[in-house]
Design an enzyme around this catalytic site. Structure first.
Site, PDB file in Angstrom:
ATOM      1  N   SER A  27     -10.397  -0.078   6.773  1.00 23.04           N
ATOM      2  CA  SER A  27      -9.738  -0.103   5.494  1.00 23.04           C
ATOM      3  C   SER A  27      -9.129  -1.343   4.914  1.00 23.04           C
ATOM      4  CB  SER A  27      -8.740   0.951   5.506  1.00 23.04           C
ATOM      5  OG  SER A  27      -9.347   2.397   5.424  1.00 23.04           O
TER       6      SER A  27
ATOM      7  N   LYS B 124       0.815  -1.074   0.022  1.00 25.92           N
ATOM      8  CA  LYS B 124      -0.165   0.191   0.010  1.00 25.92           C
ATOM      9  C   LYS B 124       1.138   1.362   0.079  1.00 25.92           C
ATOM     10  CE  LYS B 124      -3.926   1.862   2.459  1.00 25.92           C
ATOM     11  NZ  LYS B 124      -4.966   1.796   3.590  1.00 25.92           N
TER      12      LYS B 124
ATOM     13  N   SER C 104     -10.006   1.917   2.711  1.00 25.37           N
ATOM     14  CA  SER C 104      -8.917   2.831   1.759  1.00 25.37           C
ATOM     15  C   SER C 104      -8.108   2.091   0.962  1.00 25.37           C
ATOM     16  CB  SER C 104      -8.135   3.801   2.525  1.00 25.37           C
ATOM     17  OG  SER C 104      -7.342   3.103   3.377  1.00 25.37           O
TER      18      SER C 104
END
Lengths: 493, 99
Positions: free
Chosen positions: A179, A78, A155
């Site tokens: 997330s 990420k 997210s």
């Protein structure tokens, strides 16, 4: 192409160790799959050269015959994790071209164990969003449907899409309010948010420090166990990292769950929840009962206050954490006029560099911390947080080992559907997940079936503090029962 | 609580974010919705509840007050300045702060 990229970590580990495949072959296969998957927008920076170099190192480690579990396993990382010399922007324009001079603790541990970075995955800006639409790179598209395009959730949407589409074996996510869990539910994969303090936050770009925790997003419970073990551990550089031994999570799987007490909280039964989700939840309960678990109905009375408390506390912490983006030390600096002073530089830089949702949250956070409102909002939310934590504590005190709930109140929705006209509507996505962050608990989401439209839905198991091993054991039993093997049609390839 | 334009301007200044006059209305509307949503918290009886200093009970750790030798140690001016938008003679450069 892409056949090796479909492997689980557990299978690839065995094939790497017995020399059926090499880390280089596996990495090249993933890199091709990533290039063929550009339409998904899952990766925001590809790092093929870096990956190939790491693969050569991994192959050397494997040749010695004594390589760690993660050796040779290619991952998506990420964009929130600082990776030395590799662009790290938290999907924000304000960190344009930022190349950290250091590596996060979690990724340092992974590279030491021989894992491989394929690239950085797309996400909501600063991890603030539930649809991936707040990214400066544009939204990620859910592999399950490209036309009309669906959100992969957020997210950690890029990580979820990359794993679901078999562009990599697993990926790193972070979870501040859901997330990891919401995007894995929307894409039919598995992910765990560990107990707060299990994984170091050092080098992970901060959103809300008392809630942020990194975790694995993978293709099975076993893969989550392997990857979580490799990510965990005490770090003197993070004062909230727990000085606890990391158990062998994988060795804790496949234990019988007979006689285990699993709780069903009545407050998670929402009015107007889709029938598909009701059915899925009922099925999960039935399966656990069949496996010999004892199902108990419980109450977590402060559940409905979790979302408003979260949307006071998370923005408050963010407004403080994101004060560092001022155009001085790194990232963007806006063009300013000859007469402009330092305040204009700050204000113009932050106006230009932050997206709308981030600005809104920073403004809310500033407001609830400002003189005259601190007690009314921030302090009150802190106390409500304590009540939410106490609710869970009281349930666990009765001998409950895990709590079963749906992960999300709906399946993946269309991109552009719930745009910021009403931010509250987007926030409601997190209704079943934020409670866990507020209480610091571990929770896993696993795919439990498809809805009537053919989209994946997830169930969430919430565990006791530091009991990720037992939690994954129970999740593993459910996984075996569900035998979820649906895959998206590879329309992007 | 209704957030008006004056309040938006005040918060924007505190947060150091430029908000154009044309954006004030929309911003006020959205912030009001969010604050309105938070007002549910007023229903909760918190009279005998303490704050949450740490979600997991943990002692704050002590360490010796000596520089570390890892990335967090000192003597790294080049690395610290490497991402700066503007530097001068080994310092971050900013617009004039004092006349």
């Amino acid at each position: 192409m892409g056949e090796l990229a479909k492997l689980t970590i557990a299978t690839a580990r065995d094939m790497l160790r017995n020399k059926t495949i090499s880390a280089t072959e596996l990495t090249n296969d993933c890199l091709s799959a990533i290039d063929a998957g550009d339409a998904l927008n899952a990766f925001c920076h590809k790092t093929p050269d870096h990956a190939r170099t790491q693969a050569i190192t991994a192959d050397k480690m494997l040749a010695t015959g004594d390589a760690p579990d993660m050796c040779g396993i290619p991952l998506g990382i990420k964009d929130l994790f600082c990776t030395k010399g590799v662009k790290t922007q938290a999907a924000s324009a304000i960190l344009a071209n930022f190349k950290p001079e250091y590596e996060s603790t979690i990724t340092t541990q992974l590279w030491q164990q021989g894992a491989i970075m394929l690239g950085k995955t797309n996400m909501d800006e600063f991890a603030m969003g539930s649809s991936n639409e707040t990214s400066t790179y544009g939204a990620v598209i859910n592999p399950w449907r490209g036309n009309p395009p669906l959100t992969p959730g957020g997210s950690s949407g890029g990580s979820a899409a990359a794993v679901a589409a078999d562009l990599c074996l697993a990926a790193l996510g972070t979870d501040t309010g859901g997330s990891i869990r919401q995007p894995v539910a929307f894409t039919g994969i598995t992910g765990i948010k560990p107990t707060y303090g299990r994984c170091s936050r050092w080098g992970v770009i901060a959103f809300a420090s008392s809630l942020d925790q990194a975790g694995p997003m993978a293709k099975s419970v076993r893969d989550c166990a392997i990857l979580l073990g490799a990510m965990s551990g005490h770090d003197p550089k993070d004062s909230t990292s727990a000085n606890l031994a990391v158990p062998d999570f994988e060795a804790m799987l496949d234990q019988p769950i007979k006689g285990k007490k699993i709780a069903i909280p009545k407050e998670y039964r929402l009015d107007g929840m889709p029938q598909d989700i009701e059915d899925l939840w009922a099925n999960g309960i039935a399966r656990l009962r069949d496996a010999g678990a004892e199902i108990v109905d419980v109450s977590l009375p402060h559940t409905k206050y979790a979302l408003p408390a979260y949307y006071v506390l998370a923005p408050a912490e963010a407004s403080s954490n994101l004060a560092r983006y001022d155009g001085v030390r790194y990232g963007l600096r806006a063009d300013i006029g000859a007469e402009d002073g330092i305040d204009e530089m700050y204000k113009k830089t932050r106006a230009e560099g932050f997206g709308d949702e981030v600005k809104r949250r920073l403004m809310i956070g500033t407001y609830v911390l400002s003189a005259g409102f601190y007690d009314a909002y921030y302090r009150r939310a802190q106390k409500v947080r304590n009540l939410i934590k106490r609710d869970f504590q009281q349930v666990f005190d009765t001998g409950v080992e895990a709590i079963l709930t749906p992960t999300t109140p709906s399946a993946a929705f269309a991109l552009g559907d719930e745009t910021a006209i009403d931010p509250i509507k987007m926030y409601l996505n997190d209704v079943f997940t934020v409670t866990v962050n507020l209480a610091g608990l571990p929770a896993i989401s696993l795919p439990a079936g498809l809805d009537s439209a053919g989209l994946p839905l997830g169930l969430q198991l919430i565990g006791r503090p530091w009991e990720e091993g037992e939690l994954m054991n129970i999740a593993g039993a459910l996984e075996k029962d569900f035998a979820f093997d649906a895959k998206p049609n590879a329309w992007w390839g | 609580m209704q957030i008006d334009q004056t309040t938006v301007k005040r918060i924007a200044n505190l947060a150091r974010i430029d908000v154009k006059d044309t954006e004030l209305d929309a911003m006020a509307d959205r912030l009001s919705r969010i604050i309105g949503f938070m007002e549910q918290l007023n229903e909760v009886d918190i009279s005998d509840v303490t704050d949450t200093p740490a979600v997991m009970p943990m002692d704050l750790k002590w360490r010796d007050d000596t520089p570390t030798t890892d990335e967090t140690g000192g003597d790294k001016p080049a690395q610290i300045l490497s991402n700066a938008p503007m530097t001068r003679e080994g310092f971050f450069a900013v617009p004039k702060v004092v006349e």
